[in-house]
Design an enzyme around this catalytic site. Structure first.
Site, PDB file in Angstrom:
ATOM      1  N   TYR A 104       2.338   1.838  -7.531  1.00  0.00           N
ATOM      2  CA  TYR A 104       1.259   1.440  -6.620  1.00  0.00           C
ATOM      3  C   TYR A 104      -0.102   1.624  -7.278  1.00  0.00           C
ATOM      4  CZ  TYR A 104      -2.299   2.062  -2.981  1.00  0.00           C
ATOM      5  OH  TYR A 104      -3.461   2.002  -2.252  1.00  0.00           O
TER       6      TYR A 104
ATOM      7  N   THR B  23      -8.384   2.477  -4.221  1.00  0.00           N
ATOM      8  CA  THR B  23      -7.928   3.818  -3.859  1.00  0.00           C
ATOM      9  C   THR B  23      -8.339   4.847  -4.908  1.00  0.00           C
ATOM     10  OG1 THR B  23      -5.887   5.120  -3.726  1.00  0.00           O
ATOM     11  CG2 THR B  23      -5.742   3.100  -4.956  1.00  0.00           C
ATOM     12  N   ASP B  24      -8.373   6.117  -4.502  1.00  0.00           N
ATOM     13  CA  ASP B  24      -8.643   7.178  -5.481  1.00  0.00           C
ATOM     14  C   ASP B  24      -7.424   7.438  -6.370  1.00  0.00           C
ATOM     15  OD1 ASP B  24      -6.989   8.410  -3.608  1.00  0.00           O
ATOM     16  OD2 ASP B  24      -8.285  10.153  -3.277  1.00  0.00           O
ATOM     17  N   GLU B  25      -6.267   6.861  -5.999  1.00  0.00           N
ATOM     18  CA  GLU B  25      -5.045   7.146  -6.768  1.00  0.00           C
ATOM     19  C   GLU B  25      -5.104   6.566  -8.174  1.00  0.00           C
ATOM     20  OE1 GLU B  25      -1.420   6.873  -4.492  1.00  0.00           O
ATOM     21  OE2 GLU B  25      -2.504   7.143  -2.613  1.00  0.00           O
TER      22      GLU B  25
ATOM     23  N   SER C 156       0.782  -1.240   0.000  1.00  0.00           N
ATOM     24  CA  SER C 156       0.000   0.000   0.000  1.00  0.00           C
ATOM     25  C   SER C 156       0.815   1.293   0.000  1.00  0.00           C
ATOM     26  CB  SER C 156      -0.933   0.005   1.223  1.00  0.00           C
ATOM     27  OG  SER C 156      -0.173   0.158   2.413  1.00  0.00           O
TER      28      SER C 156
ATOM     29  N   LYS D  40      -2.989  -1.142  -8.408  1.00  0.00           N
ATOM     30  CA  LYS D  40      -4.367  -1.148  -7.899  1.00  0.00           C
ATOM     31  C   LYS D  40      -5.366  -0.985  -9.048  1.00  0.00           C
ATOM     32  CE  LYS D  40      -5.723  -1.247  -4.191  1.00  0.00           C
ATOM     33  NZ  LYS D  40      -6.069  -2.367  -3.265  1.00  0.00           N
TER      34      LYS D  40
HETATM   35  P1  NAD Z   1      -1.638  -1.835   4.990  1.00  0.00           P
HETATM   36  O1  NAD Z   1      -0.357  -1.825   4.210  1.00  0.00           O
HETATM   37  O2  NAD Z   1      -1.681  -1.226   6.339  1.00  0.00           O
HETATM   38  O3  NAD Z   1      -2.136  -3.350   5.159  1.00  0.00           O
HETATM   39  C1  NAD Z   1      -2.092  -4.286   4.117  1.00  0.00           C
HETATM   40  C2  NAD Z   1      -2.283  -5.675   4.735  1.00  0.00           C
HETATM   41  O4  NAD Z   1      -2.264  -6.639   3.657  1.00  0.00           O
HETATM   42  C3  NAD Z   1      -1.155  -6.057   5.703  1.00  0.00           C
HETATM   43  O5  NAD Z   1      -1.710  -6.592   6.898  1.00  0.00           O
HETATM   44  C4  NAD Z   1      -0.367  -7.113   4.948  1.00  0.00           C
HETATM   45  O6  NAD Z   1       0.235  -8.087   5.804  1.00  0.00           O
HETATM   46  C5  NAD Z   1      -1.439  -7.739   4.065  1.00  0.00           C
HETATM   47  N1  NAD Z   1      -0.883  -8.353   2.853  1.00  0.00           N
HETATM   48  C6  NAD Z   1       0.011  -7.799   1.990  1.00  0.00           C
HETATM   49  N2  NAD Z   1       0.304  -8.686   1.019  1.00  0.00           N
HETATM   50  C7  NAD Z   1      -0.435  -9.806   1.259  1.00  0.00           C
HETATM   51  C8  NAD Z   1      -0.583 -11.052   0.587  1.00  0.00           C
HETATM   52  N3  NAD Z   1       0.104 -11.357  -0.524  1.00  0.00           N
HETATM   53  N4  NAD Z   1      -1.449 -11.965   1.105  1.00  0.00           N
HETATM   54  C9  NAD Z   1      -2.140 -11.686   2.242  1.00  0.00           C
HETATM   55  N5  NAD Z   1      -2.021 -10.538   2.925  1.00  0.00           N
HETATM   56  C10 NAD Z   1      -1.185  -9.603   2.426  1.00  0.00           C
HETATM   57  O7  NAD Z   1      -2.711  -1.195   4.013  1.00  0.00           O
HETATM   58  P2  NAD Z   1      -3.980  -0.286   4.356  1.00  0.00           P
HETATM   59  O8  NAD Z   1      -3.548   1.114   4.402  1.00  0.00           O
HETATM   60  O9  NAD Z   1      -4.725  -0.884   5.495  1.00  0.00           O
HETATM   61  O10 NAD Z   1      -4.831  -0.476   3.011  1.00  0.00           O
HETATM   62  C11 NAD Z   1      -5.741  -1.560   2.883  1.00  0.00           C
HETATM   63  C12 NAD Z   1      -6.362  -1.522   1.512  1.00  0.00           C
HETATM   64  O11 NAD Z   1      -7.016  -0.283   1.311  1.00  0.00           O
HETATM   65  C13 NAD Z   1      -5.343  -1.651   0.372  1.00  0.00           C
HETATM   66  O12 NAD Z   1      -5.919  -2.450  -0.633  1.00  0.00           O
HETATM   67  C14 NAD Z   1      -5.149  -0.216  -0.106  1.00  0.00           C
HETATM   68  O13 NAD Z   1      -4.807  -0.192  -1.477  1.00  0.00           O
HETATM   69  C15 NAD Z   1      -6.525   0.353   0.136  1.00  0.00           C
HETATM   70  N6  NAD Z   1      -6.562   1.803   0.398  1.00  0.00           N
HETATM   71  C16 NAD Z   1      -5.730   2.371   1.336  1.00  0.00           C
HETATM   72  C17 NAD Z   1      -5.821   3.737   1.588  1.00  0.00           C
HETATM   73  C18 NAD Z   1      -4.939   4.399   2.630  1.00  0.00           C
HETATM   74  O14 NAD Z   1      -4.952   5.628   2.743  1.00  0.00           O
HETATM   75  N7  NAD Z   1      -4.192   3.652   3.436  1.00  0.00           N
HETATM   76  C19 NAD Z   1      -6.744   4.523   0.903  1.00  0.00           C
HETATM   77  C20 NAD Z   1      -7.584   3.900  -0.044  1.00  0.00           C
HETATM   78  C21 NAD Z   1      -7.490   2.540  -0.276  1.00  0.00           C
HETATM   79  P1  TYD Z   2       1.469   9.031   1.989  1.00  0.00           P
HETATM   80  O1  TYD Z   2       1.065   8.990   3.427  1.00  0.00           O
HETATM   81  O2  TYD Z   2       2.662   8.226   1.578  1.00  0.00           O
HETATM   82  O3  TYD Z   2       0.173   8.659   1.122  1.00  0.00           O
HETATM   83  P2  TYD Z   2      -0.060   8.718  -0.495  1.00  0.00           P
HETATM   84  O4  TYD Z   2       1.255   8.825  -1.161  1.00  0.00           O
HETATM   85  O5  TYD Z   2      -0.733   7.400  -0.754  1.00  0.00           O
HETATM   86  O6  TYD Z   2      -0.953   9.895  -0.726  1.00  0.00           O
HETATM   87  O7  TYD Z   2       1.762  10.546   1.592  1.00  0.00           O
HETATM   88  C1  TYD Z   2       0.774  11.552   1.738  1.00  0.00           C
HETATM   89  C2  TYD Z   2       1.353  12.834   1.187  1.00  0.00           C
HETATM   90  O8  TYD Z   2       2.442  13.245   2.018  1.00  0.00           O
HETATM   91  C3  TYD Z   2       1.939  12.682  -0.213  1.00  0.00           C
HETATM   92  O9  TYD Z   2       1.676  13.867  -0.956  1.00  0.00           O
HETATM   93  C4  TYD Z   2       3.424  12.529   0.022  1.00  0.00           C
HETATM   94  C5  TYD Z   2       3.658  13.347   1.285  1.00  0.00           C
HETATM   95  N1  TYD Z   2       4.748  12.885   2.169  1.00  0.00           N
HETATM   96  C6  TYD Z   2       5.752  13.796   2.583  1.00  0.00           C
HETATM   97  O10 TYD Z   2       5.744  14.977   2.205  1.00  0.00           O
HETATM   98  N2  TYD Z   2       6.716  13.332   3.417  1.00  0.00           N
HETATM   99  C7  TYD Z   2       6.770  12.026   3.860  1.00  0.00           C
HETATM  100  O11 TYD Z   2       7.701  11.661   4.592  1.00  0.00           O
HETATM  101  C8  TYD Z   2       5.736  11.128   3.418  1.00  0.00           C
HETATM  102  C9  TYD Z   2       5.751   9.694   3.858  1.00  0.00           C
HETATM  103  C10 TYD Z   2       4.740  11.607   2.584  1.00  0.00           C
END
Ligand code: NAD
Ligand code: TYD
Length: 355
Positions: free
Chosen positions: A159, A134-136, A85, A163
């Site tokens: 990434y 994700t919105d990305e 992620s 996705k």
């Molecule tokens: P995270 O990285 O905290 O957790 C990911 C989990 O997936 C971990 O527990 C990891 O062990 C598990 N994992 C990774 N590879 C695996 C595999 N091959 N088999 C089984 N388990 C596996 O991620 P997150 O931030 O909780 O995001 C969860 C989901 O939401 C992801 O699909 C991400 O793309 C999506 N998402 C995240 C955000 C965000 O801001 N974090 C926003 C929108 C969508």
């Molecule tokens: P991040 O938390 O990595 O999420 P995403 O890249 O999925 O949006 O980053 C959020 C924003 O913060 C992104 O514009 C990158 C910036 N960023 C920094 O400026 N410094 C940092 O150390 C990190 C990790 C992110």
């Protein structure tokens, strides 16, 4: 009472969803997580003794293991969060992103389809495969406008490309095979238990440790921030009431530049944990080289979630960020175990044979 598979349930958002499902529904949750560096079962310490939580340390790329889990637990649906992620990691090494996010989603779809095909008609009709994205995938916005369910895909990082590929697979499996799928695309999440490589927890922990606060470029990039429990509630609603084949965009309606986020965090910290030796945490801000291909702005129009499912965020950015800072300050054990690597031994130390 039915059984739901949650993949990635030991991660940041997955653990919030598992906690919500255990607290607020009758579902049995089979948590399928390979426990990469991002998987942390200590995030579910309060659910360890819950009989409705079954943890399986399984890789979603392992078809035989998935087939066995489907046969054993006969789930009513899957909520798929397992993924690599972190954008910065994807820039340095994309292989795991392709493997888990793309190939893993394919393997999981095929295992789900095989299981679903053999179900009696009523269960085939009610089965759901909910893919969490994700919105990305929509690329980057200019200064105005927002992403919605009809925005064209334009992923620009390894990434987001991985996705986007998985989103396409899920929709193709619905269109071609009739698998009852749902897709959600959500904006940036923040909240307790996020791995401290992401902006918000990294800044909190670096600030209190007296370390630099690394801001990429000029800090002018904009993200739309959503508190993690609001995302978990949205996921549950879509899973239970979303229209088969539909997409739902989920966002916090809380656009902030990165500089605004860091300054707000510094202000909250100065109140809750004043800086040793005085002065402002802002003095630790350090501008560093920009992320390659850094998307300028993300923003979500969540009208459909509000109109069709009655969802809106309960936290605003001020309340959510304050809760988040307070959580990191109050949970020195969780933080310390992540920083020392101790968290990786949680499974064998605390779960024994209960997997
Ligand atoms: P995270 O990285 O905290 O957790 C990911 C989990 O997936 C971990 O527990 C990891 O062990 C598990 N994992 C990774 N590879 C695996 C595999 N091959 N088999 C089984 N388990 C596996 O991620 P997150 O931030 O909780 O995001 C969860 C989901 O939401 C992801 O699909 C991400 O793309 C999506 N998402 C995240 C955000 C965000 O801001 N974090 C926003 C929108 C969508
Ligand atoms: P991040 O938390 O990595 O999420 P995403 O890249 O999925 O949006 O980053 C959020 C924003 O913060 C992104 O514009 C990158 C910036 N960023 C920094 O400026 N410094 C940092 O150390 C990190 C990790 C992110």
């Amino acid at each position: 009472m039915s059984t739901i598979f949650v993949t990635g349930g030991a991660g940041f958002i997955g653990s919030a969803l598992v906690r919500l499902l255990l607290a607020d529904s009758d579902h049995v949750v089979v948590n399928i997580d390979k426990l990469t560096y991002a998987g942390n079962l200590e995030s579910l310490a309060d659910c360890a003794d819950n009989e409705r939580h079954i943890f399986s340390p399984t890789d979603i790329c392992d078809r035989a293991a998935l087939d066995a889990l489907f046969a054993q637990h006969q789930p009513a649906g899957v909520i798929h969060l397992a993924a690599e992620s972190h954008v910065d990691r994807s820039i340095h090494a994309a292989g795991d992103f392709i493997q888990t996010n793309f190939v893993g989603t394919f393997v999981l779809l095929e295992a789900a389809r095989t299981y679903w095909n053999a179900l009696p008609q009523a269960q085939r009709d009610s089965f759901r495969f909910h893919h969490v994205s994700t919105d990305e995938v929509f690329g980057s916005l200019g200064p105005t406008g927002s992403f919605s369910e009809t925005t064209a895909y334009d992923p620009r990082s390894p990434y987001s490309a991985s996705k986007a590929s998985s989103d396409h697979l899920v929709r193709a499996w619905q269109h071609t095979y009739g698998l009852p799928t749902l897709v959600t695309n959500c904006s940036n999440n923040y909240g307790p238990r996020q791995f401290p490589e992401k902006l918000v927890p990294l800044m909190i922990l670096n600030a209190v440790a007296g370390k630099p606060l690394p801001i990429y470029g000029k800090g002018a990039n904009v993200r739309d921030w959503l508190y993690v429990d609001d995302h978990a509630r949205a996921l549950r609603l879509v899973f239970e009431r979303g229209q088969v084949g539909a997409t739902y965009c989920i966002g916090g309606n809380a656009e902030r530049t990165n500089i605004e986020v860091v300054d707000t965090l510094c202000a909250i910290l100065e109140e809750l944990s004043p800086r040793r030796g005085g002065g402002s945490y802002r003095e630790q801000k350090t501008f560093v080289a920009d992320r390659p291909g850094h998307d300028l702005r993300y923003a979500i129009d969540a009208t459909k979630m509000r109109r069709e499912l009655g969802w809106s965020p309960q936290e605003n950015f001020a309340t959510g960020l304050r809760k988040t800072v307070a959580w990191y300050l109050a949970n020195a054990d969780w933080v310390g175990h992540v920083q020392s690597g101790e968290y990786r031994h949680w499974l064998e130390r605390n779960y024994g044979n209960r997997t």
